[in-house]
Design a protein around this motif. Structure first.
Motif, PDB file in Angstrom:
ATOM      1  N   THR A 185       0.842  -1.179   0.000  1.00  0.00           N
ATOM      2  CA  THR A 185       0.000   0.000   0.000  1.00  0.00           C
ATOM      3  C   THR A 185       0.881   1.233   0.000  1.00  0.00           C
ATOM      4  N   ILE A 186       0.364   2.311  -0.539  1.00  0.00           N
ATOM      5  CA  ILE A 186       1.096   3.572  -0.473  1.00  0.00           C
ATOM      6  C   ILE A 186       0.633   4.267   0.789  1.00  0.00           C
ATOM      7  N   SER A 187       1.491   4.418   1.749  1.00  0.00           N
ATOM      8  CA  SER A 187       1.143   5.049   3.005  1.00  0.00           C
ATOM      9  C   SER A 187       2.287   5.938   3.427  1.00  0.00           C
ATOM     10  N   ARG A 188       2.037   6.857   4.330  1.00  0.00           N
ATOM     11  CA  ARG A 188       3.122   7.691   4.810  1.00  0.00           C
ATOM     12  C   ARG A 188       4.107   6.807   5.537  1.00  0.00           C
ATOM     13  N   ARG A 189       5.388   7.037   5.332  1.00  0.00           N
ATOM     14  CA  ARG A 189       6.342   6.048   5.774  1.00  0.00           C
ATOM     15  C   ARG A 189       7.601   6.658   6.342  1.00  0.00           C
ATOM     16  N   THR A 190       8.309   5.837   7.047  1.00  0.00           N
ATOM     17  CA  THR A 190       9.577   6.258   7.594  1.00  0.00           C
ATOM     18  C   THR A 190      10.642   6.173   6.517  1.00  0.00           C
ATOM     19  N   LEU A 191      11.328   7.290   6.275  1.00  0.00           N
ATOM     20  CA  LEU A 191      12.395   7.265   5.272  1.00  0.00           C
ATOM     21  C   LEU A 191      13.662   6.694   5.873  1.00  0.00           C
ATOM     22  N   LEU A 192      14.074   7.238   6.985  1.00  0.00           N
ATOM     23  CA  LEU A 192      15.214   6.685   7.722  1.00  0.00           C
ATOM     24  C   LEU A 192      14.985   6.987   9.194  1.00  0.00           C
ATOM     25  N   GLY A 249       1.358  29.669  -2.580  1.00  0.00           N
ATOM     26  CA  GLY A 249       2.220  29.939  -3.721  1.00  0.00           C
ATOM     27  C   GLY A 249       2.831  28.696  -4.335  1.00  0.00           C
ATOM     28  N   MET A 250       3.247  28.815  -5.599  1.00  0.00           N
ATOM     29  CA  MET A 250       3.898  27.723  -6.310  1.00  0.00           C
ATOM     30  C   MET A 250       5.327  27.511  -5.820  1.00  0.00           C
ATOM     31  N   VAL A 251       6.022  28.591  -5.505  1.00  0.00           N
ATOM     32  CA  VAL A 251       7.418  28.516  -5.067  1.00  0.00           C
ATOM     33  C   VAL A 251       7.475  28.503  -3.544  1.00  0.00           C
ATOM     34  N   GLN A 252       8.260  27.571  -3.004  1.00  0.00           N
ATOM     35  CA  GLN A 252       8.596  27.536  -1.580  1.00  0.00           C
ATOM     36  C   GLN A 252      10.118  27.511  -1.522  1.00  0.00           C
ATOM     37  N   LEU A 253      10.728  28.688  -1.418  1.00  0.00           N
ATOM     38  CA  LEU A 253      12.176  28.822  -1.493  1.00  0.00           C
ATOM     39  C   LEU A 253      12.744  28.724  -0.083  1.00  0.00           C
ATOM     40  N   SER A 254      13.457  27.624   0.202  1.00  0.00           N
ATOM     41  CA  SER A 254      13.804  27.331   1.593  1.00  0.00           C
ATOM     42  C   SER A 254      15.125  26.572   1.663  1.00  0.00           C
ATOM     43  N   PRO A 255      15.809  26.682   2.801  1.00  0.00           N
ATOM     44  CA  PRO A 255      17.059  25.934   2.959  1.00  0.00           C
ATOM     45  C   PRO A 255      16.815  24.447   3.137  1.00  0.00           C
ATOM     46  N   ASP A 256      17.755  23.648   2.622  1.00  0.00           N
ATOM     47  CA  ASP A 256      17.721  22.203   2.809  1.00  0.00           C
ATOM     48  C   ASP A 256      18.913  21.785   3.662  1.00  0.00           C
ATOM     49  N   THR A 257      18.645  21.010   4.714  1.00  0.00           N
ATOM     50  CA  THR A 257      19.709  20.537   5.592  1.00  0.00           C
ATOM     51  C   THR A 257      19.958  19.047   5.483  1.00  0.00           C
ATOM     52  N   ASP A 258      18.955  18.301   4.985  1.00  0.00           N
ATOM     53  CA  ASP A 258      19.111  16.848   4.889  1.00  0.00           C
ATOM     54  C   ASP A 258      18.054  16.305   3.943  1.00  0.00           C
ATOM     55  N   VAL A 259      18.365  15.176   3.306  1.00  0.00           N
ATOM     56  CA  VAL A 259      17.416  14.547   2.386  1.00  0.00           C
ATOM     57  C   VAL A 259      17.260  13.050   2.657  1.00  0.00           C
ATOM     58  N   GLU A 260      17.782  12.567   3.784  1.00  0.00           N
ATOM     59  CA  GLU A 260      17.826  11.119   3.991  1.00  0.00           C
ATOM     60  C   GLU A 260      17.128  10.643   5.257  1.00  0.00           C
ATOM     61  N   ARG A 261      16.451  11.521   5.998  1.00  0.00           N
ATOM     62  CA  ARG A 261      15.776  11.092   7.214  1.00  0.00           C
ATOM     63  C   ARG A 261      14.296  11.445   7.136  1.00  0.00           C
ATOM     64  N   TRP A 262      13.496  10.609   7.798  1.00  0.00           N
ATOM     65  CA  TRP A 262      12.052  10.860   7.820  1.00  0.00           C
ATOM     66  C   TRP A 262      11.746  12.214   8.451  1.00  0.00           C
ATOM     67  N   ASP A 263      12.484  12.561   9.496  1.00  0.00           N
ATOM     68  CA  ASP A 263      12.224  13.839  10.154  1.00  0.00           C
ATOM     69  C   ASP A 263      12.637  15.029   9.303  1.00  0.00           C
ATOM     70  N   ALA A 264      13.304  14.796   8.193  1.00  0.00           N
ATOM     71  CA  ALA A 264      13.661  15.875   7.265  1.00  0.00           C
ATOM     72  C   ALA A 264      12.858  15.760   5.975  1.00  0.00           C
ATOM     73  N   CYS A 265      11.602  15.303   6.071  1.00  0.00           N
ATOM     74  CA  CYS A 265      10.761  15.171   4.878  1.00  0.00           C
ATOM     75  C   CYS A 265      10.623  16.487   4.125  1.00  0.00           C
ATOM     76  N   SER A 266      10.659  17.602   4.848  1.00  0.00           N
ATOM     77  CA  SER A 266      10.534  18.900   4.191  1.00  0.00           C
ATOM     78  C   SER A 266      11.870  19.381   3.645  1.00  0.00           C
ATOM     79  N   GLY A 267      12.939  18.601   3.847  1.00  0.00           N
ATOM     80  CA  GLY A 267      14.279  19.020   3.465  1.00  0.00           C
ATOM     81  C   GLY A 267      15.030  19.724   4.565  1.00  0.00           C
ATOM     82  N   TYR A 268      14.363  19.973   5.711  1.00  0.00           N
ATOM     83  CA  TYR A 268      14.957  20.795   6.771  1.00  0.00           C
ATOM     84  C   TYR A 268      14.616  20.198   8.128  1.00  0.00           C
ATOM     85  N   HIS A 269      15.593  20.236   9.040  1.00  0.00           N
ATOM     86  CA  HIS A 269      15.304  19.913  10.438  1.00  0.00           C
ATOM     87  C   HIS A 269      16.172  20.783  11.332  1.00  0.00           C
TER      88      HIS A 269
END
Length: 773
Positions: free
Chosen positions: A5-12, A55-75
């Motif tokens: 199933t497609i469900s919200r999931r833990t990335l790392l 808005g279409m653009v969400q211009l934001s800093p990214d700190t990580d791309v490999e953990r579930w807690d950084a799903c937004s790109g930032y923690h």
């Protein structure tokens, strides 16, 4: 994650850096009162960067791309920034987006970010002096670069101030969210082109969560680079003077021999359609190099939205939480259509809108139908109408029917049910004008055509229709599927009737009672039921399912305790099914006082426990209000006040679960005002416990709604009486139509329970179209 199933999931799993809360004002909300770092810690999954309302653009800093807690790109606990990308998801449980990463830096060119625990190994940079406010973000990077970000709807603006000497700007088109379960290639059909006018354009197709989504961009700089170097797959440097490169993981480096001579500005338009669309968006919205003017325009846009609502009283932290929650409730769904009206539909084809219309993305409908969309019908009814028109179009264009979780022209099918019908039925019940009949054929296909294309979110529709429930030995998450399909039948029945389809409406209305078939009334629990009619035995409501395999769960992000109260549309039927008012009230008491233990295979989404009630996840968001249906409104008041105080903080770890595109925040906004939509389709609000002394909401037609609770304090959670425009109001609820007339709604608060308020059956909220029996 559940298999199959497609469900919200833990990335790392994970860690994150930064951000002091901004000061609260005496009267809130205002843009300055919002703390954009709330939700960037813990499991909130929000981002602090610049965006406009929806808005279409969400211009934001990214700190990580490999953990579930950084799903937004930032923690917030992270200590280095990879760069600044143009698209982000707010509060979701799965990561995607992070398109067109821009990295301003100095020193040798590095093409890889390096690991989180060793920033020196790549282009990551440590940072200080981080600041965020609606529409604007800035930070000081360790390379000496001062980075500032602001936005228009479709264009991101960067201003980089470098120290004296040379520097470079990396544009990384290979940057994206990663997951150990992902199968390459994650990016295909990528291209970068340096156009004759100096514009850097590019495209890529991403196969992350929304598999096959397209993103295109056009990027311009205020100062011409000394030279530009392109890199292809494997970071292969292209020959000097190369103007284009194709592949899968591409990069460009803009070199400046005198970077510190003057600030370097970037403006970058994006599009989901094509490069021409990105160029057009940039041309329409990126006409100036006046960064400060763009920032002021963004601030004005946010001030206009915030002016729709003001609150007084409470604590400074509570006012900041309110402002921040309102902000997070106004950033999704996100704009998808270009300035010329083109967008990619759920049929994966380009479409064109009529002038004045807009298309949207990032609909977290399993979450947001509960409070976010109801909130918008009050504070932003024009936006609600635009979203409804868009959902009708998407319902028509999708091969599956009513949307589930559409992202950038892709139906992800995430979660269960097809809750776009709730948003449509709610809007129809509230008198929002739209062509609801146009959506009916696709709703009918989803509801009755069991040979039609399917997604995991609606597995078992055929057996649900035939047997009245989804058997636990046939489909995973069977209990929750049965309950949520029943709710969607309830919503769809309203839409069928509005379309003049009486027979189908009657069939759906009858089927909306299927929730009964997975509630063991004698045991008082929602239980898995097998195809032969047997209940799971011996039953344990703490467990997520009857099978040892962790992915075959009987509930969706819940256990038996939490799923027992999932019914939103037939509360009096549920009360009767479980033995009447006293028995149901006792079962609610037991939910809130049970030991807060969870099995080892429980997903992290089940959080914010009070007993077995889980405020950190959406299926329980209406449950504290169910006491009102038994005549024990004082218990609703006490619990709602407790949740407002304990589950939200003026802190990066200030949202107890994923914000899920504003749903957690919308719950706080509505509940702190003093009411909540248990069943949005019923178009009524159940009273709880207002948090502030006074709130004022701007309504259409020049009307205003004032909600007062004079002398309201932390120790006065109970409602003694309510009046409306100076006249006694004995009902423990109010209809949407009455609320939108404006006027003055006054709560008289008490430090002790007033058990008589809302106790009479005539004063209890309606459900399933009727009042308490």
């Amino acid at each position: 994650m559940t298999e199959g199933t497609i469900s919200r999931r833990t990335l790392l799993a994970g860690t994150a850096a930064a951000g002091l809360p901004l000061p609260a004002l005496a009267v809130a909300p205002t843009p300055a009162a919002a703390n954009l770092f709330i939700g960037t810690g813990g499991h909130g999954h929000t981002y602090p960067g610049a965006t406009l309302p929806f808005g279409m653009v969400q211009l934001s800093p990214d700190t990580d791309v490999e953990r579930w807690d950084a799903c937004s790109g930032y923690h917030r606990t992270d200590t280095s920034i990879m760069g600044f990308s143009h698209t982000h998801l707010s509060g979701t449980g799965i990561g995607d987006m992070l398109d067109v990463l821009v990295v301003p830096t100095r020193g040798p060119v590095q093409l890889l970010p390096g690991p989180l625990d060793n920033p020196d190994a790549g282009y990551r940079q440590r940072f200080t002096a981080e600041h965020a406010e609606p529409g604007y973000y800035r930070v000081a990077l360790e390379s000496g670069v001062r980075a500032e970000l602001t936005v228009t709807d479709r264009t991101g603006y960067h201003r980089y101030t470098f120290p004296a000497g040379p520097a470079h700007i990396l544009v990384d088109l290979s940057h994206l969210v990663l997951d150990k379960s992902d199968q390459p290639p994650l990016v295909t059909d990528a291209s970068l082109t340096l156009d004759p006018d100096g514009t850097l354009t590019g495209s890529r197709t991403v196969h992350r969560w929304a598999k096959g989504r397209h993103i295109h961009f056009a990027l311009q700089t205020s100062r011409t680079p000394s030279r530009v170097t392109l890199y292809g797959d494997g970071d292969a440097q292209q020959p000097a003077g190369a103007r284009a490169v194709k592949g899968m993981r591409l990069k460009a480096v803009l070199h400046y021999d005198d970077a510190g001579a003057a600030p370097i500005l970037i403006r970058c338009g994006i599009s989901g359609v094509d490069v021409a669309g990105a160029r057009a968006n940039l041309a329409a919205e990126g006409r100036s190099w006046d960064f400060d003017a763009v920032r002021r325009a963004a601030q004005t846009a946010w001030t206009r939205e915030f002016d729709a609502m003001r609150v007084e009283g409470g604590t400074a932290d509570q006012r900041t939480i309110f402002a921040s929650a309102l902000y997070h409730a106004l950033i999704a769904p996100t704009l998808l259509s270009d300035v010329d009206g083109r967008y990619i539909g759920l049929d994966r084809k380009p479409h064109a809108l009529a002038r004045g219309e807009a298309a949207y993305s990032s609909y977290s409908l399993w979450d947001t139908y509960r409070a976010l969309h109801p909130l918008l019908t009050i504070v932003a009814p024009d936006k609600a109408q635009s979203l409804v028109a868009d959902l009708i179009r998407q319902t028509q264009q999708s091969p599956y029917g009513p949307p589930v979780w559409p992202l950038q022209g892709v139906e992800t099918g995430t979660m269960i049910g097809w809750h776009a019908v709730s948003v449509l039925a709610e809007a129809q019940a509230k008198g929002i004008e739209a062509d609801y009949a146009a959506a009916w054929p696709a709703i009918a296909k989803r509801s009755f055509d069991f040979t039609a294309p399917d997604r995991d979110n609606s597995k078992g529709r055929d057996v649900y229709d035939a047997k009245g429930y989804v058997p636990a030995d046939v489909w995973f998450e069977s209990v929750s599927r049965t309950q949520e399909y029943a709710y969607d039948d309830w919503a769809s029945a309203h839409l069928a009737r509005a379309a003049g389809r009486t027979a189908e409406a009657d069939r759906l209305l009858k089927r909306s009672g299927n929730w009964r078939n997975v509630i063991d009334g004698k045991a008082g629990f929602a239980k898995p039921r097998f195809a032969d009619g047997r209940w799971w035995s011996p039953y344990d409501p703490i467990q997520l399912g009857h099978m040892p395999k962790p992915w075959w769960r009987d509930y969706t992000e819940a256990n038996g305790w939490q799923a027992t109260f999932l019914n939103q549309h037939d509360v009096y039927g549920l009360i009767a099914h479980m033995g009447g008012d006293a028995a149901f009230e006792a079962r609610l008491d037991a939910l809130f006082t049970a030991p807060s233990t969870l099995p080892a295979n429980a997903p992290p989404d089940i959080s914010g426990l009070v007993g077995q009630y889980a405020h950190g996840n959406e299926p329980n968001h209406h449950v504290a209000y169910l006491y009102a249906y038994t005549g024990a409104a004082w218990k609703t008041q006490a619990m709602v006040r407790r949740l407002c105080v304990e589950m939200y903080k003026n802190d990066p770890d200030g949202i107890i679960g994923n914000d899920d595109c504003g749903q957690m925040s919308a719950w706080f906004v509505l509940s702190s005002l003093g009411f909540y939509p248990v069943d949005p389709v019923e178009a009524v609000y159940v009273f709880g416990s207002p948090l502030f002394e006074r709130a004022e909401i701007r309504l259409p037609g020049g009307k205003r709604l004032t909600i007062e609770a004079p002398g309201n304090r932390a120790d006065t959670p109970y409602v003694r009486a309510v009046s409306r425009n100076g006249k006694s109001w004995t009902k423990n609820w109010i209809s949407h139509a009455e609320l939108m007339q404006g006027g003055r709604l006054t709560f008289t608060m008490s430090a002790t329970p007033v058990k008589s308020f809302g106790q009479a059956k005539a004063d209890r909220p309606p459900s399933n179209g009727h009042g308490a029996a």
